[in-house]
Scaffold this active site. Structure first.
Site, PDB file in Angstrom:
ATOM      1  N   GLY A  46       0.770  -1.242   0.000  1.00 13.96           N
ATOM      2  CA  GLY A  46       0.000   0.000   0.000  1.00 13.96           C
ATOM      3  C   GLY A  46       0.797   1.287   0.000  1.00 13.96           C
ATOM      4  O   GLY A  46       0.360   2.292  -0.548  1.00 13.96           O
ATOM      5  N   ASP A 102       0.520   3.113   4.382  1.00 19.86           N
ATOM      6  CA  ASP A 102      -0.578   3.753   3.653  1.00 19.86           C
ATOM      7  C   ASP A 102      -1.665   4.196   4.628  1.00 19.86           C
ATOM      8  O   ASP A 102      -2.173   5.311   4.544  1.00 19.86           O
ATOM      9  CB  ASP A 102      -1.158   2.822   2.571  1.00 19.86           C
ATOM     10  CG  ASP A 102      -1.571   1.450   3.100  1.00 19.86           C
ATOM     11  OD1 ASP A 102      -1.356   1.140   4.294  1.00 19.86           O
ATOM     12  OD2 ASP A 102      -2.132   0.665   2.300  1.00 19.86           O
ATOM     13  N   ASP A 105      -4.964   1.535  11.012  1.00 25.16           N
ATOM     14  CA  ASP A 105      -6.348   1.205  11.361  1.00 25.16           C
ATOM     15  C   ASP A 105      -6.354   0.782  12.840  1.00 25.16           C
ATOM     16  O   ASP A 105      -6.313   1.639  13.729  1.00 25.16           O
ATOM     17  CB  ASP A 105      -6.781   0.104  10.379  1.00 25.16           C
ATOM     18  CG  ASP A 105      -8.231  -0.276  10.471  1.00 25.16           C
ATOM     19  OD1 ASP A 105      -9.016   0.476  11.042  1.00 25.16           O
ATOM     20  OD2 ASP A 105      -8.595  -1.346   9.956  1.00 25.16           O
ATOM     21  N   LYS A 133      -6.963   6.131  10.523  1.00 27.08           N
ATOM     22  CA  LYS A 133      -8.349   5.917  10.963  1.00 27.08           C
ATOM     23  C   LYS A 133      -8.322   5.832  12.488  1.00 27.08           C
ATOM     24  O   LYS A 133      -8.418   4.754  13.075  1.00 27.08           O
ATOM     25  CB  LYS A 133      -8.874   4.591  10.399  1.00 27.08           C
ATOM     26  CG  LYS A 133      -9.442   4.655   9.029  1.00 27.08           C
ATOM     27  CD  LYS A 133     -10.271   3.398   8.783  1.00 27.08           C
ATOM     28  CE  LYS A 133      -9.984   2.825   7.430  1.00 27.08           C
ATOM     29  NZ  LYS A 133     -10.609   1.525   7.199  1.00 27.08           N
ATOM     30  N   PHE A 154     -13.990   2.222   4.650  1.00 27.53           N
ATOM     31  CA  PHE A 154     -12.975   1.509   3.880  1.00 27.53           C
ATOM     32  C   PHE A 154     -12.661   2.337   2.637  1.00 27.53           C
ATOM     33  O   PHE A 154     -13.559   2.700   1.878  1.00 27.53           O
ATOM     34  CB  PHE A 154     -13.457   0.109   3.488  1.00 27.53           C
ATOM     35  CG  PHE A 154     -12.297  -0.763   3.136  1.00 27.53           C
ATOM     36  CD1 PHE A 154     -11.597  -1.429   4.124  1.00 27.53           C
ATOM     37  CD2 PHE A 154     -11.864  -0.863   1.821  1.00 27.53           C
ATOM     38  CE1 PHE A 154     -10.479  -2.191   3.805  1.00 27.53           C
ATOM     39  CE2 PHE A 154     -10.747  -1.617   1.499  1.00 27.53           C
ATOM     40  CZ  PHE A 154     -10.065  -2.295   2.487  1.00 27.53           C
ATOM     41  N   ARG A 167      -6.047   0.231  -6.603  1.00 30.83           N
ATOM     42  CA  ARG A 167      -4.823   0.681  -5.942  1.00 30.83           C
ATOM     43  C   ARG A 167      -4.212   1.902  -6.622  1.00 30.83           C
ATOM     44  O   ARG A 167      -3.628   2.753  -5.962  1.00 30.83           O
ATOM     45  CB  ARG A 167      -3.798  -0.464  -5.944  1.00 30.83           C
ATOM     46  CG  ARG A 167      -2.741  -0.311  -4.881  1.00 30.83           C
ATOM     47  CD  ARG A 167      -1.634  -1.329  -5.025  1.00 30.83           C
ATOM     48  NE  ARG A 167      -1.930  -2.658  -4.535  1.00 30.83           N
ATOM     49  CZ  ARG A 167      -2.025  -3.000  -3.246  1.00 30.83           C
ATOM     50  NH1 ARG A 167      -1.911  -2.086  -2.317  1.00 30.83           N
ATOM     51  NH2 ARG A 167      -2.265  -4.226  -2.890  1.00 30.83           N
TER      52      ARG A 167
HETATM   53  P1  IMP Z   1      -3.949  -2.260  11.175  1.00 36.66           P
HETATM   54  O1  IMP Z   1      -2.961  -3.312  11.595  1.00 36.66           O
HETATM   55  O2  IMP Z   1      -5.353  -2.637  11.603  1.00 36.66           O
HETATM   56  O3  IMP Z   1      -3.588  -0.880  11.592  1.00 36.66           O
HETATM   57  O4  IMP Z   1      -4.038  -2.357   9.614  1.00 36.66           O
HETATM   58  C1  IMP Z   1      -3.341  -1.602   8.737  1.00 36.66           C
HETATM   59  C2  IMP Z   1      -3.420  -2.237   7.353  1.00 36.66           C
HETATM   60  O5  IMP Z   1      -4.774  -2.635   7.042  1.00 36.66           O
HETATM   61  C3  IMP Z   1      -3.058  -1.224   6.305  1.00 36.66           C
HETATM   62  O6  IMP Z   1      -1.680  -1.241   6.041  1.00 36.66           O
HETATM   63  C4  IMP Z   1      -3.883  -1.672   5.120  1.00 36.66           C
HETATM   64  O7  IMP Z   1      -3.155  -2.633   4.392  1.00 36.66           O
HETATM   65  C5  IMP Z   1      -5.105  -2.313   5.712  1.00 36.66           C
HETATM   66  N1  IMP Z   1      -6.255  -1.390   5.724  1.00 36.66           N
HETATM   67  C6  IMP Z   1      -6.876  -0.890   6.813  1.00 36.66           C
HETATM   68  N2  IMP Z   1      -7.889  -0.058   6.466  1.00 36.66           N
HETATM   69  C7  IMP Z   1      -7.882  -0.029   5.113  1.00 36.66           C
HETATM   70  C8  IMP Z   1      -8.691   0.687   4.142  1.00 36.66           C
HETATM   71  O8  IMP Z   1      -9.620   1.450   4.445  1.00 36.66           O
HETATM   72  N3  IMP Z   1      -8.372   0.461   2.834  1.00 36.66           N
HETATM   73  C9  IMP Z   1      -7.353  -0.354   2.434  1.00 36.66           C
HETATM   74  N4  IMP Z   1      -6.584  -1.015   3.314  1.00 36.66           N
HETATM   75  C10 IMP Z   1      -6.842  -0.868   4.633  1.00 36.66           C
HETATM   76 MG    MG Z   2      -0.562  -1.229   4.489  1.00 38.53          MG
END
Ligand code: IMP
Ligand code: MG
Length: 180
Positions: A46, A102, A105, A133, A154, A167
């Protein structure tokens, strides 16, 4: 399944994205003395677009490397079960590094990466993300450089995908997961 994107789904247009990238680049340029070796590590897949735009706007020499960790599907939260799919080639030992994502979350992926690079002996680990987020956070995490804080939707485009779709869009759009 493909998602159609309508103009009303666009959250950040190209101009907004480029001013955000410029702002983050300035913050990074102002944070590090030009004589300090700097290594930026992009989280694949990403972050490749954000990192390539960002590093070209930073007024200093930067080494760049990439890491890929296991993904868990876009509808799920990451478990504690993250693994490295592709490791970096450069050494982080004794160096200041900036991890470039990128989107953050739940925060689990970034906390995993911080611990991973701390164990490899990085001197100082900074976190830079294109999108945050914030409301979704499940673990405490300090972000040093952030493009945009966004609501809990999302999103795709500018490097972010939904099952490898959208992408390479030059803007960021919200997709409705119910259409899947
Ligand atoms: P985390 O470990 O939950 O913080 O996840 C982060 C990863 O989840 C990011 O690097 C993305 O690859 C994926 N991700 C989380 N939210 C989104 C979104 O809204 N769109 C696309 N990828 C997302
Ligand atoms: Mg990512």
């Amino acid at each position: 399944m493909s998602w159609n994107i309508h103009p009303s789904d666009i959250l950040l247009n190209e101009d907004q994205i480029q001013s955000g990238v410029e702002r983050v680049a300035l913050e990074i340029s102002n944070t590090f003395p030009t004589n300090e070796p700097l290594l930026m590590i992009g989280v694949l897949n990403g972050a490749f677009i954000f990192l390539s735009d960002l590093c070209r706007r930073i007024q200093r020499d930067i080494a760049v490397d990439f890491i890929q960790i296991s993904s868990y599907g876009q509808n799920l939260c990451s478990s504690g079960n993250i693994t490295i799919k592709k490791d970096i080639s450069l050494s982080v030992f004794g160096r200041s590094i900036i991890l470039v994502e990128d989107i953050i979350d739940s925060g689990h992926s970034m906390v995993f990466l911080q611990q991973y690079f701390a164990l490899k002996g990085a001197k100082k680990i900074y976190v830079c993300t294109f999108l945050d987020k914030k409301d979704r956070r499940e673990v405490p995490l300090n972000i040093d450089f952030c493009g945009f804080t966004i609501p809990n939707h999302f999103v795709v485009g500018y490097g972010l995908d939904a099952k490898e779709q959208h992408r390479c869009l030059p803007y960021v759009a919200i997709i409705n997961e119910e259409k899947e």
